[in-house]
Structures are given as structure tokens and as C-alpha cells.
Design a protein around this motif. Sequence first.
Motif, PDB file in Angstrom:
ATOM      1  N   THR A  21      42.594  53.197  85.195  1.00  0.00           N
ATOM      2  CA  THR A  21      43.140  52.451  84.063  1.00  0.00           C
ATOM      3  C   THR A  21      44.434  51.743  84.445  1.00  0.00           C
ATOM      4  OG1 THR A  21      42.181  54.020  82.476  1.00  0.00           O
ATOM      5  CG2 THR A  21      43.986  52.639  81.700  1.00  0.00           C
ATOM      6  N   VAL A  22      45.319  52.462  85.141  1.00  0.00           N
ATOM      7  CA  VAL A  22      46.585  51.872  85.581  1.00  0.00           C
ATOM      8  C   VAL A  22      46.328  50.719  86.545  1.00  0.00           C
ATOM      9  CG1 VAL A  22      48.697  52.295  86.886  1.00  0.00           C
ATOM     10  CG2 VAL A  22      47.921  53.970  85.201  1.00  0.00           C
ATOM     11  N   ILE A  25      45.110  47.751  84.576  1.00  0.00           N
ATOM     12  CA  ILE A  25      46.199  47.114  83.822  1.00  0.00           C
ATOM     13  C   ILE A  25      47.082  46.291  84.760  1.00  0.00           C
ATOM     14  CG2 ILE A  25      48.333  47.568  82.543  1.00  0.00           C
ATOM     15  CD1 ILE A  25      46.939  49.955  81.247  1.00  0.00           C
ATOM     16  N   ALA A  29      47.559  42.352  84.690  1.00  0.00           N
ATOM     17  CA  ALA A  29      48.909  41.819  84.478  1.00  0.00           C
ATOM     18  C   ALA A  29      49.251  40.780  85.536  1.00  0.00           C
ATOM     19  CB  ALA A  29      49.936  42.957  84.492  1.00  0.00           C
ATOM     20  N   ALA A 223      42.942  47.868  77.950  1.00  0.00           N
ATOM     21  CA  ALA A 223      43.614  47.668  79.228  1.00  0.00           C
ATOM     22  C   ALA A 223      43.978  46.201  79.431  1.00  0.00           C
ATOM     23  CB  ALA A 223      42.721  48.160  80.365  1.00  0.00           C
ATOM     24  N   GLY A 224      43.074  45.300  79.028  1.00  0.00           N
ATOM     25  CA  GLY A 224      43.339  43.872  79.156  1.00  0.00           C
ATOM     26  C   GLY A 224      44.515  43.428  78.302  1.00  0.00           C
ATOM     27  N   ILE A 226      47.015  45.323  77.173  1.00  0.00           N
ATOM     28  CA  ILE A 226      48.250  45.871  77.746  1.00  0.00           C
ATOM     29  C   ILE A 226      48.680  45.047  78.950  1.00  0.00           C
ATOM     30  CG2 ILE A 226      49.291  47.861  78.892  1.00  0.00           C
ATOM     31  CD1 ILE A 226      48.926  48.213  75.907  1.00  0.00           C
ATOM     32  N   GLY A 227      47.707  44.658  79.771  1.00  0.00           N
ATOM     33  CA  GLY A 227      48.024  43.808  80.924  1.00  0.00           C
ATOM     34  C   GLY A 227      48.617  42.478  80.504  1.00  0.00           C
ATOM     35  N   SER A 228      48.096  41.885  79.417  1.00  0.00           N
ATOM     36  CA  SER A 228      48.621  40.602  78.934  1.00  0.00           C
ATOM     37  C   SER A 228      50.047  40.749  78.415  1.00  0.00           C
ATOM     38  CB  SER A 228      47.709  40.047  77.830  1.00  0.00           C
ATOM     39  OG  SER A 228      47.769  40.845  76.656  1.00  0.00           O
ATOM     40  N   THR A 270      46.627  37.108  75.534  1.00  0.00           N
ATOM     41  CA  THR A 270      45.996  38.259  74.886  1.00  0.00           C
ATOM     42  C   THR A 270      44.547  37.961  74.539  1.00  0.00           C
ATOM     43  OG1 THR A 270      48.132  38.925  73.944  1.00  0.00           O
ATOM     44  CG2 THR A 270      46.157  39.862  72.954  1.00  0.00           C
ATOM     45  N   SER A 273      42.399  37.738  77.810  1.00  0.00           N
ATOM     46  CA  SER A 273      42.175  39.055  78.415  1.00  0.00           C
ATOM     47  C   SER A 273      41.214  39.897  77.581  1.00  0.00           C
ATOM     48  CB  SER A 273      43.501  39.794  78.578  1.00  0.00           C
ATOM     49  OG  SER A 273      44.098  40.042  77.313  1.00  0.00           O
ATOM     50  N   SER A 277      37.551  40.742  79.072  1.00  0.00           N
ATOM     51  CA  SER A 277      37.349  42.176  79.317  1.00  0.00           C
ATOM     52  C   SER A 277      36.158  42.699  78.514  1.00  0.00           C
ATOM     53  CB  SER A 277      38.611  42.958  78.950  1.00  0.00           C
ATOM     54  OG  SER A 277      39.696  42.581  79.752  1.00  0.00           O
TER      55      SER A 277
END
Length: 291
Positions: A21-22, A25, A29, A223-224, A226-228, A270, A273, A277
Motif C-alpha cells: 500500500t505504501v 501510494i 504520488a 491509495a490513489g 492519498i497519492g494525489s 484526485t 487517480s 485506480s
Amino acid sequence: MRAKYVMSEVFLGLWRNISMTVAMIITMAVSLTMLGAGLLLYNQVDVIEEYYQTNLEVVVYMQRDVTEEVSEKIGEELRASPYVKQAQYESQEEAYERFQETFAETKDLVDSVDPEVLPSAWRVEMHDINDADQLIADFAEREGVYQVTNQRDILQEVFDILGGAQRLTLVVALVQGVAALMLVANTIQVAAYSRRREVAIMKLVGAPNWFVQAPFVLEAVFAGVIGSIFAFATLIAAKFLVIDGQFSNLFSLMPPITMQSILILLPILTGISAVISAITAWITLRFNIKV
């Protein structure tokens, strides 16, 4: 009840595969940061071109030994031209002052230039800068004229470089995006495999496909998103710490990147992503969860 179950499964799945997951992300990002930078640069090139299209001038440089009568005659003919909006005379002293302001940070260069070397000139504001070639053809061979230049031609190389950087950033973002999508697909496959017994039981009791797939799709979307958010925060930090801090002197030559142009990227990044995703996760699950 169903919504509560789905959400609990989403966070449980994210926690079970925390390392994946990390990684997902971080990859999202990085790719979204590159995409955001590319979009900013793409927009900024248009802003710069529009800014200079309305501020570019044609400069009619006079010979150093030109008489005042000849110079005034050239000025009158420039003002009478249908292509010219305004013509302003710049003496040698004013040209040297402009030179000093432009190269204020390179004192050695300023000291090495004699004020008398710089020619006087007529700075011409055009109704339409696209008519500059016609004006140059009309005045380039006039008596007392040393040279006629179009500032757009001088800056065209700058625009070409910016355009190349623009395309390069988008290509890098595309490559990063492909890597992110592959990681999303791999993460969903691992998650589906680790919960294969739970999925099989749900299918046996008649759970619909969307209900089984929803937690996995939402994991990818979460996850997408959060990455955005990380990508958006990186772009804001870059504006204040790098662009406004290290390159603030450039704003005297070109318009700055506004906060509004960065804020508008948050919903764009956002949305991109989340949609990509979700689609990637759904397509991956079609090959892993059978009806």
C-alpha cells in the motif's frame, strides 16, 4: 450494514498489505507530481506566450551618427504606419539605463560597456505582433536605421525550450503512470489471492460480483487519492520553497505561477487517480474473481 462491512474490509485490506500500500501510494504520488508539474508547465507556457504576445515590441535601432532630423522623420513614419499602435523614442542614455537594470546582477558586464556604444532606438508597440515582418520590411533599409528586430524572434528559442521541457515532463509522467498502474494491478492481485477463501465463501452464499469486488476497488481508489494529496502538497511546497524562493528574480521577465493554477490541480489529480485506480482494479479483478 453492507457499507460498513465494505469499508471495514477496505481498511483491513490496506493494513494487511501495508508495504504494498505504501509503495502504491508513493508511486502514485511521484507520477501524479510529474503529471501536475507537466500540466503546470503546459499552462505556464501558454500564459507566458500570451503575456509576451501583448508586450512584445519591434525595436528600430538607429545608427549612432544619425541626425536628430532623420530620427524624428523615422518616428513620424512609424506612428503613421497602420501596423503601429505606439512608437516611443529611447535615447542612448535611456538605453544604457535599461541595460544597467537588465544586467544589474552582472556588474562586470555593465562596467565593460560604454554608454556611447548603445544605439538610440524607437520601441514600437504593434496592433498585432504578427505584422512585425511587414513593418521590418518597410523600415529595415531606411536611411539612419541600423537594424530592426522582432522580440518574438529572439524569444522563440525560449518558447521552444519550454515546449520541449513541457513534452518531456508529460512523457516522464506517462511512464511513471504506467508503473503506478502496474503496481496497482499487482497489489490488487496479491490482496485478492490473500483473501481467496473469503471471496469463495461469499460467492457460494450468493454475494453479487460488485459486492465482492467493491473492497478491492476502493482500496486502489483510496491509495490513489492519498497519492494525489501528497502530489498536491509537493507542488505547493515546490512553489513556495523553490519557484518563489530560488527563481523569484525570473518574475521580472515572465509572469509567476499563481496559487490558483496550483489549487485547480487538486480536483484534477484526485479525479484522475481515483478513476484510473478504480478502472485498473476492476479490470484486474475480472481475471481473478470469477462469477
